[in-house]
Design a protein around this motif. Sequence first.
Motif, PDB file in Angstrom:
ATOM      1  N   TYR A   1       0.833  -1.211   0.000  1.00  0.00           N
ATOM      2  CA  TYR A   1       0.000   0.000   0.000  1.00  0.00           C
ATOM      3  C   TYR A   1       0.867   1.260   0.000  1.00  0.00           C
ATOM      4  N   LEU A   2       1.896   1.278   0.864  1.00  0.00           N
ATOM      5  CA  LEU A   2       2.771   2.447   0.925  1.00  0.00           C
ATOM      6  C   LEU A   2       3.463   2.681  -0.417  1.00  0.00           C
ATOM      7  N   ALA A   3       3.893   1.585  -1.054  1.00  0.00           N
ATOM      8  CA  ALA A   3       4.534   1.707  -2.360  1.00  0.00           C
ATOM      9  C   ALA A   3       3.564   2.271  -3.391  1.00  0.00           C
ATOM     10  N   ALA A   4       2.306   1.834  -3.336  1.00  0.00           N
ATOM     11  CA  ALA A   4       1.301   2.332  -4.282  1.00  0.00           C
ATOM     12  C   ALA A   4       1.041   3.824  -4.074  1.00  0.00           C
ATOM     13  N   MET A   5       1.077   4.277  -2.820  1.00  0.00           N
ATOM     14  CA  MET A   5       0.868   5.698  -2.547  1.00  0.00           C
ATOM     15  C   MET A   5       1.998   6.547  -3.132  1.00  0.00           C
ATOM     16  N   GLU A   6       3.197   5.991  -3.190  1.00  0.00           N
ATOM     17  CA  GLU A   6       4.318   6.738  -3.761  1.00  0.00           C
ATOM     18  C   GLU A   6       4.165   6.932  -5.265  1.00  0.00           C
ATOM     19  N   LYS A   7       3.228   6.221  -5.855  1.00  0.00           N
ATOM     20  CA  LYS A   7       2.980   6.362  -7.293  1.00  0.00           C
ATOM     21  C   LYS A   7       2.261   7.674  -7.602  1.00  0.00           C
ATOM     22  N   VAL A   8       1.519   8.198  -6.631  1.00  0.00           N
ATOM     23  CA  VAL A   8       0.696   9.394  -6.866  1.00  0.00           C
ATOM     24  C   VAL A   8       1.554  10.598  -7.269  1.00  0.00           C
ATOM     25  N   PRO A   9       2.587  10.966  -6.483  1.00  0.00           N
ATOM     26  CA  PRO A   9       3.388  12.128  -6.917  1.00  0.00           C
ATOM     27  C   PRO A   9       4.165  11.874  -8.209  1.00  0.00           C
ATOM     28  N   GLN A  10       4.424  10.613  -8.525  1.00  0.00           N
ATOM     29  CA  GLN A  10       5.157  10.307  -9.760  1.00  0.00           C
ATOM     30  C   GLN A  10       4.325  10.652 -10.994  1.00  0.00           C
ATOM     31  N   VAL A  11       3.063  10.188 -10.987  1.00  0.00           N
ATOM     32  CA  VAL A  11       2.234  10.416 -12.177  1.00  0.00           C
ATOM     33  C   VAL A  11       1.711  11.841 -12.237  1.00  0.00           C
ATOM     34  N   GLY A  12       1.734  12.570 -11.109  1.00  0.00           N
ATOM     35  CA  GLY A  12       1.216  13.938 -11.089  1.00  0.00           C
ATOM     36  C   GLY A  12       2.252  14.987 -11.436  1.00  0.00           C
ATOM     37  N   ALA A  13       3.485  14.561 -11.680  1.00  0.00           N
ATOM     38  CA  ALA A  13       4.543  15.520 -11.984  1.00  0.00           C
ATOM     39  C   ALA A  13       4.585  15.839 -13.478  1.00  0.00           C
ATOM     40  N   LEU A  14       5.042  17.035 -13.771  1.00  0.00           N
ATOM     41  CA  LEU A  14       5.223  17.421 -15.174  1.00  0.00           C
ATOM     42  C   LEU A  14       6.342  16.604 -15.800  1.00  0.00           C
ATOM     43  N   PRO A  15       6.323  16.442 -17.111  1.00  0.00           N
ATOM     44  CA  PRO A  15       7.452  15.773 -17.775  1.00  0.00           C
ATOM     45  C   PRO A  15       8.744  16.547 -17.521  1.00  0.00           C
ATOM     46  N   ASP A  16       9.846  15.852 -17.490  1.00  0.00           N
ATOM     47  CA  ASP A  16      11.132  16.519 -17.283  1.00  0.00           C
ATOM     48  C   ASP A  16      11.409  17.483 -18.431  1.00  0.00           C
ATOM     49  N   PRO A  17      11.951  18.668 -18.099  1.00  0.00           N
ATOM     50  CA  PRO A  17      12.310  19.611 -19.166  1.00  0.00           C
ATOM     51  C   PRO A  17      13.471  19.068 -20.003  1.00  0.00           C
ATOM     52  N   THR A  18      13.572  19.522 -21.201  1.00  0.00           N
ATOM     53  CA  THR A  18      14.668  19.092 -22.079  1.00  0.00           C
ATOM     54  C   THR A  18      15.631  20.256 -22.292  1.00  0.00           C
TER      55      THR A  18
ATOM     56  N   GLU B   1      28.237  31.250 -32.096  1.00  0.00           N
ATOM     57  CA  GLU B   1      29.198  30.203 -31.741  1.00  0.00           C
ATOM     58  C   GLU B   1      28.565  29.038 -30.958  1.00  0.00           C
ATOM     59  N   TRP B   2      27.717  29.353 -30.015  1.00  0.00           N
ATOM     60  CA  TRP B   2      27.089  28.327 -29.167  1.00  0.00           C
ATOM     61  C   TRP B   2      25.599  28.608 -29.068  1.00  0.00           C
ATOM     62  N   ARG B   3      24.845  27.564 -28.813  1.00  0.00           N
ATOM     63  CA  ARG B   3      23.393  27.754 -28.613  1.00  0.00           C
ATOM     64  C   ARG B   3      22.904  26.798 -27.524  1.00  0.00           C
ATOM     65  N   PHE B   4      22.063  27.320 -26.601  1.00  0.00           N
ATOM     66  CA  PHE B   4      21.421  26.536 -25.550  1.00  0.00           C
ATOM     67  C   PHE B   4      19.908  26.665 -25.707  1.00  0.00           C
ATOM     68  N   ASN B   5      19.215  25.504 -25.633  1.00  0.00           N
ATOM     69  CA  ASN B   5      17.751  25.515 -25.710  1.00  0.00           C
ATOM     70  C   ASN B   5      17.180  24.791 -24.489  1.00  0.00           C
ATOM     71  N   LEU B   6      16.180  25.353 -23.860  1.00  0.00           N
ATOM     72  CA  LEU B   6      15.464  24.756 -22.723  1.00  0.00           C
ATOM     73  C   LEU B   6      13.988  24.725 -23.057  1.00  0.00           C
ATOM     74  N   ALA B   7      13.355  23.537 -22.945  1.00  0.00           N
ATOM     75  CA  ALA B   7      11.933  23.418 -23.303  1.00  0.00           C
ATOM     76  C   ALA B   7      11.192  22.623 -22.234  1.00  0.00           C
ATOM     77  N   GLN B   8       9.952  23.020 -21.966  1.00  0.00           N
ATOM     78  CA  GLN B   8       9.093  22.320 -21.004  1.00  0.00           C
ATOM     79  C   GLN B   8       7.767  21.997 -21.680  1.00  0.00           C
ATOM     80  N   SER B   9       7.346  20.728 -21.529  1.00  0.00           N
ATOM     81  CA  SER B   9       6.082  20.298 -22.118  1.00  0.00           C
ATOM     82  C   SER B   9       4.993  20.336 -21.057  1.00  0.00           C
ATOM     83  N   PHE B  10       3.793  20.761 -21.433  1.00  0.00           N
ATOM     84  CA  PHE B  10       2.639  20.825 -20.530  1.00  0.00           C
ATOM     85  C   PHE B  10       1.489  20.033 -21.142  1.00  0.00           C
ATOM     86  N   PRO B  11       0.979  19.003 -20.413  1.00  0.00           N
ATOM     87  CA  PRO B  11      -0.150  18.230 -20.939  1.00  0.00           C
ATOM     88  C   PRO B  11      -1.432  19.044 -20.910  1.00  0.00           C
TER      89      PRO B  11
END
Length: 421
Positions: free
Chosen positions: A54-71, A89-99
Amino acid sequence: MLRFTKIVSKRDAIFFMLFLLTIGPSLFGQSDLEGYLKFAAENNPGLRAKFNDYLAAMEKVPQVGALPDPTVAFGYFIQPVETRVGPQEWRFNLAQSFPWFGLLGAKEDVATELANAKYEDFENTKANLFFEVKTAYYNYYFIEKAIEITEENMEILNIFKRLSLVKIEAGNASVVDELRVELELNDLENQLALFRDTKYVLQVKFNNLLNTDEQAPITVPATLWQDELPEGQLNILDEIYASNHQLKAIEHRLNAFVNQEEVATKEGLPKFNIGLSYTIVGENDMSTAVDNGNDAFVFPSVGISIPLYRKKYKAMVKEAEYLQEGEILRREDKKNDLTTIYENTSKDFNDGDRRIALNKKQSEIAKKVLDILITSYSTDAKDFEEVLRIERQLLKYELSYQRALADKNAAVAFIYYLLGN
């Protein structure tokens, strides 16, 4: 004759003492059982494993409720791109996806309901553990009483044997009387050995349920109390439908699959992407622009992911619908099973009640018959075979009475398990 008077008096005294002991130790015995149940709940490894599930299953809640990792992307221009303000000369890109709106919340609802189902599995395991502990306790009580009653009957048969020898020596009885007693004693010795072996097995089983030393002694009352069915409930079966942990687990899984259908629907909706870009620009020696060599920063860059391949999302919705239908059918099937099990257990309870009354009454009658036959044999050495037969019946009634007590309480314990207690 004086010897038999002492025998009967001893037997009556034993029954009288057992009657007196039922006044207090029944409560004492129930207190012991409550202590054993508490100990089992705290120490049984199977139950603790279920709680960890049961405790392990509860730890699933914050996992699925988090946003995808930014790239994060990094680029180096092998051949710098010349611009008015200098070479890139150089380029940096940061992107975040939102469902899509509400998708993460729906996923959390699915995980929460599945975790709640795991909790109901834990509660069902605990209720079943309590039932097993109670049943093992009642069976251990019965085997102790069976040993006690058998030893008492063997003691009486040994006195019968000595009396038959006295009458044989006086020429008032046949040597067959002694041999008949020997046969009875041999049977009882074999039965007693089986009871003692069974007692050890039950002791090991009981202590293993408590996860304690297999040799630990078990405290049982002198006479087992009689449990009754729960009061104040108009329909126990309706209460079972409302509180049974297996049915509750099915309800939580059904709710999870309802939310899973919502997740599948929203998975098929567009997703949004927000990002930023940072470009390092070198200086252009030939440029006179005021922003010569200044790095370029772009924020925000906005994008959208359109799920074009609809077949996958339609299948996800259909899967959730099938899972819901499966749980609904499983709930109906479980209710049917619980109805059958309850009616059968109720029958066992009523049968135990009847057997308690019957064997108590039969024991009292058998004692009176045995007293009359003993007196008859003491005076004219007749009816010795009938004496042994009635003694055998009395032993059976006494054992059946104790067995009925254990069976009735076990039936009540199982109904409490069905009720989720």
